[in-house]
Design a protein around this motif. Structure first.
Motif, PDB file in Angstrom:
ATOM      1  N   GLY A  99       0.591  -1.114   0.102  1.00  0.00           N
ATOM      2  CA  GLY A  99      -0.011  -0.010   0.040  1.00  0.00           C
ATOM      3  C   GLY A  99       0.838   1.295   0.057  1.00  0.00           C
ATOM      4  N   ARG A 100       2.125   1.221  -0.340  1.00  0.00           N
ATOM      5  CA  ARG A 100       2.941   2.331  -0.275  1.00  0.00           C
ATOM      6  C   ARG A 100       4.108   2.306  -1.331  1.00  0.00           C
ATOM      7  NH1 ARG A 100       6.170   1.546   5.559  1.00  0.00           N
ATOM      8  NH2 ARG A 100       7.418   2.919   4.999  1.00  0.00           N
ATOM      9  N   TRP A 101       4.675   3.377  -1.642  1.00  0.00           N
ATOM     10  CA  TRP A 101       5.665   3.498  -2.704  1.00  0.00           C
ATOM     11  C   TRP A 101       7.189   3.393  -2.076  1.00  0.00           C
ATOM     12  CZ3 TRP A 101       5.102   3.173  -7.691  1.00  0.00           C
ATOM     13  CH2 TRP A 101       3.833   3.351  -8.429  1.00  0.00           C
ATOM     14  N   TRP A 102       7.895   2.439  -2.793  1.00  0.00           N
ATOM     15  CA  TRP A 102       9.552   2.171  -2.542  1.00  0.00           C
ATOM     16  C   TRP A 102      10.268   2.651  -3.341  1.00  0.00           C
ATOM     17  CZ3 TRP A 102      10.142  -0.349   2.497  1.00  0.00           C
ATOM     18  CH2 TRP A 102       8.723  -0.771   3.147  1.00  0.00           C
ATOM     19  N   HIS A 103      11.517   3.304  -3.006  1.00  0.00           N
ATOM     20  CA  HIS A 103      12.437   3.514  -3.919  1.00  0.00           C
ATOM     21  C   HIS A 103      13.724   2.621  -3.905  1.00  0.00           C
ATOM     22  CE1 HIS A 103      16.192   5.899  -5.034  1.00  0.00           C
ATOM     23  NE2 HIS A 103      15.363   6.146  -6.068  1.00  0.00           N
ATOM     24  N   ALA A 104      14.296   2.023  -4.957  1.00  0.00           N
ATOM     25  CA  ALA A 104      15.246   0.949  -5.348  1.00  0.00           C
ATOM     26  C   ALA A 104      16.468   1.796  -4.798  1.00  0.00           C
ATOM     27  CB  ALA A 104      15.318   0.590  -6.583  1.00  0.00           C
ATOM     28  N   GLU A 105      17.294   1.092  -4.034  1.00  0.00           N
ATOM     29  CA  GLU A 105      18.624   1.410  -3.518  1.00  0.00           C
ATOM     30  C   GLU A 105      19.654   0.362  -3.938  1.00  0.00           C
ATOM     31  OE1 GLU A 105      18.717   3.294   0.178  1.00  0.00           O
ATOM     32  OE2 GLU A 105      17.434   4.758  -0.258  1.00  0.00           O
ATOM     33  N   PRO A 106      20.626   0.517  -4.875  1.00  0.00           N
ATOM     34  CA  PRO A 106      20.480   1.685  -5.721  1.00  0.00           C
ATOM     35  C   PRO A 106      19.798   1.403  -7.013  1.00  0.00           C
ATOM     36  CG  PRO A 106      22.496   0.096  -6.408  1.00  0.00           C
ATOM     37  CD  PRO A 106      21.648  -0.330  -4.990  1.00  0.00           C
ATOM     38  N   GLU A 107      19.445   2.400  -7.826  1.00  0.00           N
ATOM     39  CA  GLU A 107      18.410   2.408  -8.937  1.00  0.00           C
ATOM     40  C   GLU A 107      19.140   1.465  -9.724  1.00  0.00           C
ATOM     41  OE1 GLU A 107      17.161   6.076 -10.522  1.00  0.00           O
ATOM     42  OE2 GLU A 107      16.098   6.730  -8.671  1.00  0.00           O
ATOM     43  N   VAL A 108      18.274   0.675 -10.565  1.00  0.00           N
ATOM     44  CA  VAL A 108      19.012  -0.085 -11.842  1.00  0.00           C
ATOM     45  C   VAL A 108      18.559   0.430 -13.164  1.00  0.00           C
ATOM     46  CG1 VAL A 108      19.360  -2.223 -12.782  1.00  0.00           C
ATOM     47  CG2 VAL A 108      19.081  -1.958 -10.388  1.00  0.00           C
ATOM     48  N   PRO A 109      19.516   0.806 -13.993  1.00  0.00           N
ATOM     49  CA  PRO A 109      18.751   1.703 -15.184  1.00  0.00           C
ATOM     50  C   PRO A 109      18.514   0.540 -16.184  1.00  0.00           C
ATOM     51  CG  PRO A 109      21.404   1.892 -15.018  1.00  0.00           C
ATOM     52  CD  PRO A 109      20.692   1.563 -13.703  1.00  0.00           C
ATOM     53  N   GLU A 110      17.598   0.845 -16.971  1.00  0.00           N
ATOM     54  CA  GLU A 110      17.097   0.041 -18.015  1.00  0.00           C
ATOM     55  C   GLU A 110      18.123  -0.667 -18.789  1.00  0.00           C
ATOM     56  OE1 GLU A 110      13.794  -0.297 -21.793  1.00  0.00           O
ATOM     57  OE2 GLU A 110      14.557   1.594 -20.916  1.00  0.00           O
ATOM     58  N   GLU A 111      19.326  -0.158 -19.197  1.00  0.00           N
ATOM     59  CA  GLU A 111      20.406  -0.560 -19.955  1.00  0.00           C
ATOM     60  C   GLU A 111      21.080  -1.631 -19.161  1.00  0.00           C
ATOM     61  OE1 GLU A 111      20.919   3.197 -19.125  1.00  0.00           O
ATOM     62  OE2 GLU A 111      18.979   3.354 -20.734  1.00  0.00           O
ATOM     63  N   ALA A 112      21.186  -1.572 -17.982  1.00  0.00           N
ATOM     64  CA  ALA A 112      21.940  -2.447 -17.147  1.00  0.00           C
ATOM     65  C   ALA A 112      21.012  -3.938 -16.851  1.00  0.00           C
ATOM     66  CB  ALA A 112      22.186  -1.826 -15.793  1.00  0.00           C
ATOM     67  N   LEU A 113      19.823  -3.964 -17.118  1.00  0.00           N
ATOM     68  CA  LEU A 113      18.902  -4.906 -16.958  1.00  0.00           C
ATOM     69  C   LEU A 113      19.455  -6.202 -17.881  1.00  0.00           C
ATOM     70  CD1 LEU A 113      15.316  -3.540 -16.560  1.00  0.00           C
ATOM     71  CD2 LEU A 113      16.997  -4.402 -14.677  1.00  0.00           C
ATOM     72  N   ASP A 114      18.885  -7.118 -17.651  1.00  0.00           N
ATOM     73  CA  ASP A 114      19.433  -8.571 -18.220  1.00  0.00           C
ATOM     74  C   ASP A 114      18.424  -8.389 -19.376  1.00  0.00           C
ATOM     75  OD1 ASP A 114      18.977 -11.031 -19.341  1.00  0.00           O
ATOM     76  OD2 ASP A 114      20.292 -11.711 -17.628  1.00  0.00           O
ATOM     77  N   PRO A 115      18.691  -8.607 -20.586  1.00  0.00           N
ATOM     78  CA  PRO A 115      17.748  -8.641 -21.771  1.00  0.00           C
ATOM     79  C   PRO A 115      16.353  -9.462 -21.487  1.00  0.00           C
ATOM     80  CG  PRO A 115      20.061  -8.969 -22.669  1.00  0.00           C
ATOM     81  CD  PRO A 115      20.064  -9.067 -21.197  1.00  0.00           C
ATOM     82  N   ALA A 116      16.659 -10.546 -20.718  1.00  0.00           N
ATOM     83  CA  ALA A 116      15.637 -11.317 -20.370  1.00  0.00           C
ATOM     84  C   ALA A 116      14.501 -10.651 -19.641  1.00  0.00           C
ATOM     85  CB  ALA A 116      15.796 -12.828 -19.764  1.00  0.00           C
ATOM     86  N   LEU A 117      14.762  -9.735 -18.914  1.00  0.00           N
ATOM     87  CA  LEU A 117      13.926  -9.002 -18.166  1.00  0.00           C
ATOM     88  C   LEU A 117      13.359  -7.779 -18.686  1.00  0.00           C
ATOM     89  CD1 LEU A 117      16.145  -8.353 -14.714  1.00  0.00           C
ATOM     90  CD2 LEU A 117      14.060  -9.865 -15.104  1.00  0.00           C
ATOM     91  N   ARG A 118      13.784  -7.391 -19.939  1.00  0.00           N
ATOM     92  CA  ARG A 118      13.274  -6.299 -20.830  1.00  0.00           C
ATOM     93  C   ARG A 118      12.075  -6.747 -21.784  1.00  0.00           C
ATOM     94  NH1 ARG A 118      18.553  -3.474 -23.019  1.00  0.00           N
ATOM     95  NH2 ARG A 118      19.585  -4.899 -22.132  1.00  0.00           N
ATOM     96  N   VAL A 119      11.923  -7.961 -21.864  1.00  0.00           N
ATOM     97  CA  VAL A 119      10.856  -8.560 -22.803  1.00  0.00           C
ATOM     98  C   VAL A 119       9.745  -7.772 -22.557  1.00  0.00           C
ATOM     99  CG1 VAL A 119       9.712 -10.512 -23.544  1.00  0.00           C
ATOM    100  CG2 VAL A 119      12.347 -10.373 -23.267  1.00  0.00           C
ATOM    101  N   ASN A 120       9.211  -7.868 -21.135  1.00  0.00           N
ATOM    102  CA  ASN A 120       7.923  -7.503 -20.526  1.00  0.00           C
ATOM    103  C   ASN A 120       8.001  -6.418 -19.507  1.00  0.00           C
ATOM    104  OD1 ASN A 120       5.002  -7.869 -19.999  1.00  0.00           O
ATOM    105  ND2 ASN A 120       5.925 -10.101 -20.552  1.00  0.00           N
ATOM    106  N   PRO A 121       7.027  -5.531 -19.588  1.00  0.00           N
ATOM    107  CA  PRO A 121       7.302  -4.268 -18.690  1.00  0.00           C
ATOM    108  C   PRO A 121       7.299  -4.762 -17.215  1.00  0.00           C
ATOM    109  CG  PRO A 121       5.094  -4.141 -19.750  1.00  0.00           C
ATOM    110  CD  PRO A 121       5.873  -5.369 -20.466  1.00  0.00           C
ATOM    111  N   TYR A 122       6.699  -5.966 -16.847  1.00  0.00           N
ATOM    112  CA  TYR A 122       6.556  -6.507 -15.442  1.00  0.00           C
ATOM    113  C   TYR A 122       7.448  -7.606 -15.587  1.00  0.00           C
ATOM    114  CZ  TYR A 122       3.109  -3.066 -14.271  1.00  0.00           C
ATOM    115  OH  TYR A 122       2.076  -2.377 -14.162  1.00  0.00           O
TER     116      TYR A 122
END
Length: 181
Positions: free
Chosen positions: A121-144
């Motif tokens: 029920g609340r918002w959380w901030h990632a520490e550290p943030e992970v930019p889209e370019e640093a994500l594994d390509p398998a994670l970028r297939v879907n927005p979730y």
């Protein structure tokens, strides 16, 4: 010549030549060119509108909610691994007040990288943030991406996903974050 036999074209031209002239004013070449340009422009605009609508649908479809306010389940392509790897999803009321140390099924939004998450029920901030370019390509297939969220303490939550491995720590936010760009 356009796939028509030459003799057939000659017959059609003779038939047109034998007809009496029709008293119509021929359009000027400039008017014909402008009309053709308008038609092409309308076709391009319609195609661009369809592409834009498809893009909006692709972004918003996973975010649509059911009647009780919970997010609809992701399509099968968005779920990774056999169901036995992830704990069963809990009721939204339970997630509003989760118990520390208990893993809850969670779909993390990774479209713009990993910056924020809504959990308990609340918002959380990632520490550290992970930019889209640093994500594994398998994670970028879907927005979730499917995984589990564990409330470590009142000020820390942890998202865990296997295949590909992903562990992200989150800290609570006081306000709703801005949308991703």
């Amino acid at each position: 010549m356009n796939g028509y036999p030459e003799e057939e074209l000659r017959r059609a031209l003779r038939a047109l030549a034998d007809r009496p002239p029709v008293p119509l004013a021929a359009p000027t070449p400039q008017a014909a060119v402008r009309a053709a340009a308008r038609i092409r422009g309308r076709r391009r605009a319609a195609a661009a509108g369809l592409v834009a609508a498809a893009a909006v649908l692709a972004v918003l479809a996973p975010q649509w909610s059911s009647d009780d306010g919970s997010r609809m389940p992701a399509p099968p392509a968005a779920t990774a691994g056999p169901p036995s790897e992830l704990p069963a999803a809990t009721e939204p009321a339970v997630q509003a007040d989760p118990e520390p140390g208990v893993p809850y099924a969670h779909d993390l939004y990774v479209h713009c990288g990993i910056r924020y998450a809504k959990f308990a029920g609340r918002w959380w901030h990632a520490e550290p943030e992970v930019p889209e370019e640093a994500l594994d390509p398998a994670l970028r297939v879907n927005p979730y991406t499917a995984g589990t969220m564990v409330l470590v303490s009142a000020v820390e939550a942890r998202f865990v996903r296997s295949a590909p491995d992903l562990v992200v720590t989150f800290r609570p936010l006081a306000v709703e974050p801005p949308p991703c760009r």
